[in-house]
Design an enzyme around this catalytic site. Structure first.
Site, PDB file in Angstrom:
ATOM      1  N   LYS A 214       0.836  -1.199   0.000  1.00 16.30           N
ATOM      2  CA  LYS A 214       0.000   0.000   0.000  1.00 16.30           C
ATOM      3  C   LYS A 214       0.876   1.256   0.000  1.00 16.30           C
ATOM      4  O   LYS A 214       0.682   2.162  -0.799  1.00 16.30           O
ATOM      5  CB  LYS A 214      -0.929  -0.018   1.218  1.00 16.30           C
ATOM      6  N   GLU A 220      10.052  -5.932   4.034  1.00 14.09           N
ATOM      7  CA  GLU A 220      10.271  -7.226   3.373  1.00 14.09           C
ATOM      8  C   GLU A 220       9.901  -7.153   1.894  1.00 14.09           C
ATOM      9  O   GLU A 220      10.650  -7.622   1.020  1.00 14.09           O
ATOM     10  CB  GLU A 220       9.418  -8.327   4.043  1.00 14.09           C
ATOM     11  N   GLY A 274      -5.198  -4.959   5.534  1.00 14.43           N
ATOM     12  CA  GLY A 274      -4.397  -5.934   4.805  1.00 14.43           C
ATOM     13  C   GLY A 274      -4.992  -7.324   4.782  1.00 14.43           C
ATOM     14  O   GLY A 274      -5.111  -7.963   3.731  1.00 14.43           O
ATOM     15  N   ARG A 275      -5.421  -7.825   5.965  1.00 15.46           N
ATOM     16  CA  ARG A 275      -5.924  -9.203   6.031  1.00 15.46           C
ATOM     17  C   ARG A 275      -7.315  -9.329   5.419  1.00 15.46           C
ATOM     18  O   ARG A 275      -7.817 -10.436   5.251  1.00 15.46           O
ATOM     19  CB  ARG A 275      -5.908  -9.701   7.478  1.00 15.46           C
ATOM     20  N   GLU A 361      -4.860 -11.931  14.106  1.00 13.32           N
ATOM     21  CA  GLU A 361      -4.410 -10.536  14.029  1.00 13.32           C
ATOM     22  C   GLU A 361      -5.570  -9.597  14.378  1.00 13.32           C
ATOM     23  O   GLU A 361      -5.363  -8.515  14.912  1.00 13.32           O
ATOM     24  CB  GLU A 361      -3.860 -10.229  12.628  1.00 13.32           C
ATOM     25  N   HIS A 392      -4.021 -38.048  10.717  1.00 12.60           N
ATOM     26  CA  HIS A 392      -2.780 -38.793  10.962  1.00 12.60           C
ATOM     27  C   HIS A 392      -1.716 -37.905  11.600  1.00 12.60           C
ATOM     28  O   HIS A 392      -0.551 -38.272  11.646  1.00 12.60           O
ATOM     29  CB  HIS A 392      -2.266 -39.390   9.642  1.00 12.60           C
ATOM     30  N   LYS A 517       9.123  -4.956  14.712  1.00 12.94           N
ATOM     31  CA  LYS A 517       9.691  -4.245  13.554  1.00 12.94           C
ATOM     32  C   LYS A 517      10.657  -3.151  14.010  1.00 12.94           C
ATOM     33  O   LYS A 517      11.723  -2.953  13.430  1.00 12.94           O
ATOM     34  CB  LYS A 517       8.576  -3.578  12.730  1.00 12.94           C
TER      35      LYS A 517
END
Length: 560
Positions: A214, A220, A274-275, A361, A392, A517
């Site tokens: 954005k 990153e 964001g999410r 979050e 399993h 951060k």
């Protein structure tokens, strides 16, 4: 009723539910499941979906009490405020309007008095036009070759949601046909191994890179973007960037400075978290490049169908509301801190990781929306794997260890059916046999008396006893088309919002991601000065100093 500055736990409805817990603990699911009227009342159908929550540790009375809690939490008003574009994300002073991203063209959804739906469709139309140019080969790379491979760079919400949808559509017959000859990969981690995996087997001449950030400042994402820019320019020259890189961003100045033509930047808005952004250009652009816009539009329509259901359906028949209230019941009253998301569909293998972010979050908060410390737990630990793989792996704990409420998600019609001659059932029927059996195994368990009748040896009876009374719910989808994937996404998004609205927290900020951060910036400066000037480690505690010293002494990073 909870006022804006009081806590939901001070309301009569909350206290009533607290007192009701002892009544519920007297009931075993074996007994509750024998009440047919109760079970009938706990099944909901909408738009081809069937929800069965009869295996929850709840009675009809429990549901009435939870609906009273929704009233005291002013849930109706809070949902309206979200859809009306009010700034319900108060700590960031923003609207929360991911529903506008999939609204029909003629809908009116306002933020700050302005209908945002036309803006949304301007971007969608731009994506449609651009993706068709790339897919048809009318837009070519620097050497004149069509761009058949796409790498989308983004992290968190810019990656988990789109990856979930991409993985779900990869084997859908319609989407599969539309994706012939094309590949889509997602680069998220700052780890250089992730870069190596993404570019392996790809040719810069035929690759388009989509940079999703954005602000165009996410550490990153921008380092990965610079790394892939270097990969492209080393092979094709600096001028190739404009042909091989596009952006999903609102910061046009930085996009241009990076070397990307601002005309090839696709916008989204600060009212998209964001999410919650998979239905914006963040997801729609890479997915349209892979599958074509018409497939992605069906995904948006599925999500929109649930949005309308959520906004207009009475709570006792409202799927996201019921799911949200049951999660509050399990977490805050019955004391179950986790939730297992168990899709009996390999195509949904990336669903749990996405919902993990959407849920944890959003609702991993310790204070109310007004900043008051909460005396009760919120949020849950989400995890999951597709069935039958999970059986399993971790189902042992779910059956005989801790109590973890489970979401079983099944699909009636397989994307890729297989019928083998001589087999009793099809491969999909074999899978779904487990989908139907597991919830009952968790609910009913197995008693020592049953084991004795089966002549199990006495010393093994304690080991083979299953207590049962372990809650779950089942959601059955007619198929796993793009439309159904959209429905599933929106159900969970709104369920998470309902939980937050009832708990009285802000589900739309994420201050908890900031501190790490900031501390990483200090470490980054230290690594740079230690490597370039041999500066001694300073300002860290003994533990971090020791670890950093070991890292610097033994790592083979080149001196810069």
């Amino acid at each position: 009723m909870a006022s804006s500055t009081s806590l939901i736990c001070d309301t009569e409805a909350w206290k009533d539910l607290k007192g009701h817990v002892e009544d519920i603990k007297k009931n075993h699911l074996r007994d509750l499941m024998s009440d047919v009227n109760r079970c009938q009342s706990m099944m909901m159908e909408f738009d081809g979906l069937l929800l069965d929550y009869s295996r929850q540790g709840a009675t009809v009375e429990t549901m009435d009490k939870l609906l009273n809690l929704a009233k005291d939490a002013q849930l109706t008003e809070k949902i309206s405020r979200m859809f009306n574009g009010e700034h319900i994300n108060s700590t960031e002073n923003r609207s929360v309007l991911h529903v506008a991203l999939r609204a029909p063209k003629d809908a009116v959804i306002k933020a700050d008095g302005k209908n945002v739906v036309p803006e949304v469709w301007n971007v969608l139309d731009k994506i449609k036009e651009f993706s068709e140019k790339i897919r048809s080969g009318s837009w070519v790379g620097a050497t004149g070759k069509p761009l058949k491979d796409v790498i989308a760079i983004g992290i968190g919400g810019s990656f988990l949601g789109p990856l979930f949808v991409h993985t779900a559509l990869q084997t859908d017959p319609e989407a599969l046909e539309c994706a012939k000859g094309r590949q889509l990969r997602f680069l998220a981690n700052i780890d250089p191994v992730d870069v190596a995996r993404n570019i392996n087997g790809f040719n810069p001449e035929t690759t388009l890179v989509v940079v999703v950030s954005k602000t165009f400042t996410t550490a990153e994402t921008m380092l990965n973007a610079r790394t892939l820019r270097e990969w492209i320019t080393a092979a094709l020259g600096a001028s190739a960037v404009a042909k091989h890189m596009v952006a999903v961003s609102t910061n046009l100045a930085l996009v241009e400075k990076f070397g990307i033509n601002p005309k090839n930047a696709f916008a989204f808005w600060d009212w998209v978290g964001g999410r919650y952004s998979v239905c914006s250009a963040v997801g729609v652009l890479p997915l349209s490049l892979q599958y074509g816009f018409s497939v992605v539009e069906k995904f948006l329509r599925g999500a929109s169908s649930i949005d309308q259901h959520f906004q207009s359906t009475p709570f006792e028949k409202n799927i996201p509301v019921l799911l949200g209230l049951l999660s509050v019941w399990n977490v805050s009253f019955l004391g179950y801190p986790a939730r297992a998301i168990l899709p009996y569909s390999q195509a949904l293998e990336k669903f749990a990781p996405h919902i993990q972010q959407v849920s944890m979050e959003s609702n991993g908060k310790g204070v109310s929306i007004d900043g008051l410390p909460l005396p009760f737990e919120t949020g849950e630990i989400d995890f999951g794997e597709p069935g039958t793989n999970g059986q399993h792996s971790f189902y042992q704990l779910i059956h005989q260890g801790r109590i973890i409420p489970c979401d079983f998600i099944g699909v009636v019609k397989s994307q890729q059916p297989v019928y083998l001659k001589g087999e009793i059932v099809s491969n999909h029927d074999e899978l779904m046999s487990n989908f139907f059996a597991q919830p009952d195994a968790l609910a009913y368990g197995k008693t020592p008396e049953q084991l004795q009748k089966e002549n199990v040896s006495e010393n093994l009876i304690p080991h083979k006893t299953f207590s049962g009374n372990r809650p779950s719910l089942s959601l059955l989808l007619p198929e796993l088309s793009a439309y159904n994937v959209g429905q599933l996404l929106a159900i969970y998004e709104h369920r998470v919002a309902v939980q937050g609205f009832v708990w009285g927290i802000n589900s739309f900020d994420q201050w908890g991601v900031e501190l790490g951060k900031i501390l990483a910036t200090q470490v980054r400066k230290q690594l740079h000065s230690s490597r370039t000037q041999g500066t001694a480690l300073e300002g860290f505690n003994y533990s971090t100093t020791t670890l950093l010293k070991r890292y610097l002494e033994t790592s083979s990073e080149p001196q810069m």
